[in-house]
Design a protein around this motif. Structure first.
Motif, short mmCIF file in Angstrom:
data_model
loop_
_atom_site.label_atom_id
_atom_site.label_comp_id
_atom_site.label_asym_id
_atom_site.label_seq_id
_atom_site.Cartn_x
_atom_site.Cartn_y
_atom_site.Cartn_z
N TRP A 46 -5.78 -9.71 -2.92
CA TRP A 46 -4.49 -8.88 -3.42
C TRP A 46 -3.37 -9.75 -3.01
O TRP A 46 -2.64 -9.87 -3.88
CB TRP A 46 -4.34 -7.46 -2.62
N ARG A 81 -14.01 0.50 -1.27
CA ARG A 81 -15.19 0.19 -0.65
C ARG A 81 -15.51 0.16 0.94
O ARG A 81 -16.60 0.17 1.34
CB ARG A 81 -16.23 -0.70 -1.66
N LEU A 82 -14.39 -0.27 1.30
CA LEU A 82 -14.33 -0.59 2.61
C LEU A 82 -14.50 0.77 3.28
O LEU A 82 -15.42 0.85 4.24
CB LEU A 82 -12.87 -0.90 3.10
N TYR A 121 -5.35 0.56 -5.92
CA TYR A 121 -4.03 0.23 -5.18
C TYR A 121 -3.47 -1.07 -5.51
O TYR A 121 -2.41 -1.30 -5.84
CB TYR A 121 -4.38 0.26 -3.42
N VAL A 141 -10.78 -6.89 0.25
CA VAL A 141 -9.67 -6.96 -1.13
C VAL A 141 -8.41 -7.39 -0.75
O VAL A 141 -7.82 -8.13 -1.68
CB VAL A 141 -9.76 -5.35 -1.53
N GLU A 186 0.91 -1.04 0.07
CA GLU A 186 0.11 0.08 0.13
C GLU A 186 0.83 1.31 0.06
O GLU A 186 0.42 2.15 -0.72
CB GLU A 186 -0.92 0.04 1.29
N CYS A 208 -10.17 -2.26 -7.12
CA CYS A 208 -9.36 -1.17 -6.30
C CYS A 208 -7.98 -0.81 -7.07
O CYS A 208 -7.18 -1.75 -7.19
CB CYS A 208 -9.14 -1.96 -4.98
N SER A 249 -12.05 3.51 -5.42
CA SER A 249 -11.48 2.25 -5.12
C SER A 249 -11.57 1.52 -3.97
O SER A 249 -11.77 0.59 -3.78
CB SER A 249 -9.94 2.49 -4.96
N CYS A 272 -10.26 -5.08 5.28
CA CYS A 272 -10.66 -5.11 4.01
C CYS A 272 -10.56 -6.39 3.12
O CYS A 272 -9.60 -7.14 3.44
CB CYS A 272 -9.39 -4.11 3.48
N ILE A 305 -8.46 7.19 -4.53
CA ILE A 305 -7.34 7.16 -3.83
C ILE A 305 -6.06 7.15 -4.61
O ILE A 305 -5.05 7.74 -4.20
CB ILE A 305 -7.35 6.01 -2.74
S1 SF4 Z 1 -10.08 -1.51 -0.85
FE1 SF4 Z 1 -9.23 0.14 0.31
S2 SF4 Z 1 -8.14 -0.98 2.10
FE2 SF4 Z 1 -8.73 -2.36 0.80
S3 SF4 Z 1 -6.89 -2.36 -0.51
FE3 SF4 Z 1 -8.16 -1.20 -1.54
S4 SF4 Z 1 -7.56 0.90 -0.66
FE4 SF4 Z 1 -6.79 -0.50 0.58
#
Ligand code: SF4
Ligand code: SF4
Lengths: 433, 384
Positions: free
Chosen positions: A135, A367-368, A97, A131, A66, A95, A365, A129, A395
């Motif tokens: 990831w 949704r959390l 990220y 995601v 991140e 997302c 990105s 999270c 983000i």
């Molecule tokens: S959804 Fe939010 S907390 Fe989860 S990896 Fe993506 S930016 Fe990070």
């Protein structure tokens, strides 16, 4: 690390910022040495409620994809990586990220700030999270690496507390992680050392919490969103180390002096707001200026509690190292708390930090953070009568930032706040007369 | 009634307003408490053993206008989250006494909180399923999680959930799932004899009726379906993946088949068909239920099992069913399904299995584009 990019006309650059640049520079050099010279072993982790103490205890190197993704965004170099991931089958709607990191990971992992080492362990601290799970599942598949899902039960009980079984489950898993780290590092856990590290985390939490309490002052000595992000990187990468602790001592001292002198980040503090949601990293400077121009200072932010929530009293306890790491992961960060607990966190900020308004930055990105923020707005405006602004961007992905639109919304919002203030002041004056 | 009539009558209900079956049932049985189960998997046995009826709240289909929920959940959130909230905000969930959400994704989890705030009279539960399936401690954890729910469901029902009752419910749902496996096997072996829509309707009604009723429907239907003897059409045979949560409109399923595929297997309504085999009924039923989740359940986009990659499961499924291609049908904005696709794509390409990826929304009602895409894909397969 973000505040350290460029000095801005309306941002103060203190000793804290310089020191941050220095220690984070050293951290990134360490990553590069690991990647290029094989010095040390990297453990990939996620920011939310991270158990960095455990990794420090084995002298393994914590690497946060991140932070890499956000650095890419700040340096405006994320988009090609995002697009590379999209070519591989990732959706426009995933997302960003993850996409930026996957794009980076599948290349030579060279960035303007460091070369990112390959992981010896992919430790998915699943704190809130969902995601995250995918990831790290993807990274593990791409490098055929060792993956451990450290499963943190979400706070779901009406009490808002983890159950004793939740804590036991997490502690048992931490013990499994210790075994893996022992194998990877080739050394046994030095329990006394772990206790010392956890103790330093406790002290760091104390400093950080006091720093955050200072923004209750009027004027606030720093911006709890834009300047807090400067302090977040050391909090995650260096928590538990001497260097990290010294950084927070310096920062606290500097902020206390500012309170003494009655100075803040802006020439004049006209509005105090709470901000919810992560920042738009690719346009951080622009975004900040849109608020500064109104004399608006963020006095508290939920984003600064992703990695840990210390300002409500939690401290790591050296006498119960694993339990307190478990508690930090389960309960003392914003991401593992349910959405309504976040409403209450913000409510406390509004009241105790004396804010005039709430700004919700809703990012596609994540949704959390964002899913349901319309309901949050409803709660604050209708039930609590707190002026609330909801704006959307992203983000990480620069394609979702529409400056003109955001500017209009922010201007209209503060104009109306200003108007309300004037009316209110006039009424008060009338009443007094 | 002929099975065809039975199915088409129910298909119409499902297309119009899927929850009507359950709300009508409630009207005739006002004393029974009904608990809604959001996707994907819910341990329905716990609800049933408390004398209540679990009901699948699996979206609102494409006939409900979203007029309120879109101010609470943004444009980039999947349809089912919004349609479920819309059902609540328009008082269409009044027949439910409670609802349970699960740790499948961030939007569904936040939806649980939004329900709690907006519908204070409803019992709103949230289950965190373990995502560390390789740890021996996961079974202990999940058993404790089920014990926590026990207290909540008992309070709602006003009765105790005895081990005996739970064993009974497990064996009942075992039977329902066994019959569903039979139904799916039938379609896999002779897809010309059972269309995907028929299979879907027969499965979906089971989420809206008491299991006993569903069991007798299936018991009556399956032998008749076995008797059918249709001639196979010139279609490609595919496995469909990605619709484990939000459900595609039934009209879309019709369009997919009409475009030239036999769907040999799919992941629709997956939570209601969650287990590969019967859950043992001897011994501690709480632990059995927990253990089955960890060791006897299907793979899914919402269960991240580090023991074996999902893409391996998908490819195995293609091989076992004898399909020649994969159709990925993912809900728009569905984070888990869309992430899975990146790994599926890579694995399918490596294995030389052709695939087509489509996105859908439960609220969609124009299917021409999807149909054309599938037709083109089918042609490329048939004439290659
Ligand atoms: S959804 Fe939010 S907390 Fe989860 S990896 Fe993506 S930016 Fe990070
Ligand atoms: S469709 Fe996907 S994103 Fe939406 S609730 Fe279901 S799992 Fe979550």
């Amino acid at each position: 690390m973000v505040g350290s990019t460029e000095a801005a006309k309306n941002t103060y650059q203190g000793q804290m910022h310089l020191l941050q640049k220095e220690i984070m520079g050293r951290y990134f050099e360490r990553l590069t040495r690991a990647a290029e010279k094989g010095e040390g072993k990297a453990v990939y982790m996620l920011i939310s409620g991270n158990p960095v103490e455990l990794i420090q205890a084995f002298d393994l190197i914590p690497v946060y994809p991140e932070i890499d993704a956000l650095q890419l965004a700040v340096k405006k170099s994320a988009l090609p990586f995002i697009q590379k991931a999209e070519e591989l089958g990732y959706s426009m709607d995933n997302c960003a990220y993850v996409k930026a990191d996957v794009g980076l990971f599948l290349g030579d992992r060279k960035t303007p700030f460091a070369t990112i080492p390959l992981p010896s362990l992919i430790l998915c601290n699943y704190v809130g999270c969902n995601v995250y799970l995918q990831w790290f599942e993807h990274l593990a598949e791409y490098c055929d690496g060792e993956l451990y899902n450290l499963d943190i039960p979400f706070l779901r009980d009406p009490s808002g507390q983890p159950s004793p079984e939740d804590i036991t489950y997490v502690v048992r898993q931490l013990e499994e992680v210790i075994e893996i780290c022992e194998r990877i590092s080739g050394k046994k856990l030095d329990y006394a050392r772990l206790k010392a590290i956890v103790g330093r985390s406790g002290e760091t939490g104390e400093m950080w919490s006091r720093i955050k309490g200072l923004t209750k002052n009027i004027p606030s000595p720093f911006d709890a969103y834009f300047d807090s992000v400067t302090m977040m990187a050391p909090l995650y990468c260096l928590r538990g180390t001497e260097e990290g602790l010294r950084f927070f001592e310096t920062a606290l001292k500097e902020m206390e002096e500012k309170v003494q002198m009655g100075t803040g980040p802006l020439a004049e503090e006209r509005f105090r707001f709470i901000i919810e949601g992560p920042p738009p990293w690719p346009y951080l400077r622009t975004f900040r200026d849109l608020f500064s121009k109104w004399g608006a200072v963020a006095v508290a932010s939920t984003y600064s509690t992703v990695g840990g929530l210390w300002e409500f009293g939690f401290r790591h306890d050296a006498n119960r190292p694993l339990e307190s790491i478990a508690q930090h992961m389960l309960q003392w960060n914003v991401t593992n708390r349910n959405f309504l607990q976040r409403y209450q966190q913000i409510r406390r900020y509004v009241q105790e930090w004396h804010a005039d308004a709430l700004v919700i930055h809703s990012v596609k990105s994540c949704r959390l953070f964002s899913a349901g923020q319309g309901d949050m707005r409803e709660y604050f405006t209708k039930e609590l009568n707190v002026p609330t602004l909801l704006i959307e961007s992203d983000i990480e992905d620069p394609r979702y930032f529409s400056e003109a639109q955001i500017k209009n919304r922010i201007d209209a919002f503060f104009e109306s706040l200003e108007h309300k203030k004037l009316v209110h002041a006039a009424a008060e004056a009338g009443g007094a007369a | 009634m002929a099975i065809e009539d039975f199915i088409s009558r129910h298909q119409e209900i499902l297309e119009n307003s899927p929850l009507d079956l359950a709300s009508n049932w409630k009207r005739e049985h006002p004393a029974t408490k009904l608990i809604g189960c959001y996707p994907v998997y819910s341990p329905v046995e716990l609800i049933h053993a408390a004398g209540m009826l679990p009901v699948g709240v699996i979206g609102a289909g494409n006939r409900l206008e979203i007029a309120h929920a879109d101010s609470r959940f943004q444009s980039f959130v999947c349809s089912i989250v919004k349609s479920t909230l819309e059902l609540g905000l328009t008082e269409r969930l009044k027949f439910l006494d409670g609802i349970v959400f699960h740790s499948i994704c961030d939007p569904a989890r936040n939806l649980g909180s939004v329900f709690k705030r907006n519908f204070p009279d409803m019992m709103v539960e949230y289950i965190h399923f373990p995502q560390n399936l390789s740890s021996p401690h996961a079974v202990d954890y999940l058993t404790a999680e089920y014990q926590r729910l026990k207290a909540s469901y008992e309070k709602m029902a006003g009765t105790e959930i005895t081990d005996e009752a739970l064993r009974g419910s497990i064996s009942l749902y075992n039977e329902q799932r066994r019959l569903l496996r039979e139904l799916y096997a039938l379609r896999k072996d002779t897809p010309q004899n059972l269309s995907t829509v028929e299979c879907y309707v027969l499965t979906r009604i089971g989420t809206l009726l008491p299991p006993e009723e569903h069991i007798s429907i299936l018991k009556e239907a399956i032998p008749g379906l076995r008797q059918r003897n249709e001639k196979p059409k010139d279609r490609i045979r595919v496995v469909l993946e990605g619709s484990f949560c939000e459900q595609p409109p039934i009209e879309l399923l019709e369009a997919l088949e009409a475009a030239g595929c036999y769907i040999l297997d799919d992941d629709f309504l997956l939570g209601w068909r969650w287990f590969l085999e019967d859950i043992p009924t001897h011994g501690d039923p709480w632990r059995n239920l927990a253990n089955a989740y960890i060791n006897q359940s299907v793979y899914s986009g919402v269960k991240h099992d580090t023991r074996e990659p999902k893409s391996k499961h998908l490819i195995d499924k293609v091989k076992e069913t004898g399909a020649s291609a994969v159709l990925i049908l993912a809900a728009k904005f569905c984070e888990p399904a869309l992430f899975d696709y990146a790994l599926y794509k890579r694995a399918l390409e490596k294995a030389g299995i052709p695939h087509l990826c489509l996105e859908f929304e439960e609220k969609m009602w124009i299917f021409d584009k999807a149909r054309t895409e599938v037709e083109t894909f089918v042609e490329s397969m048939l004439f290659d």
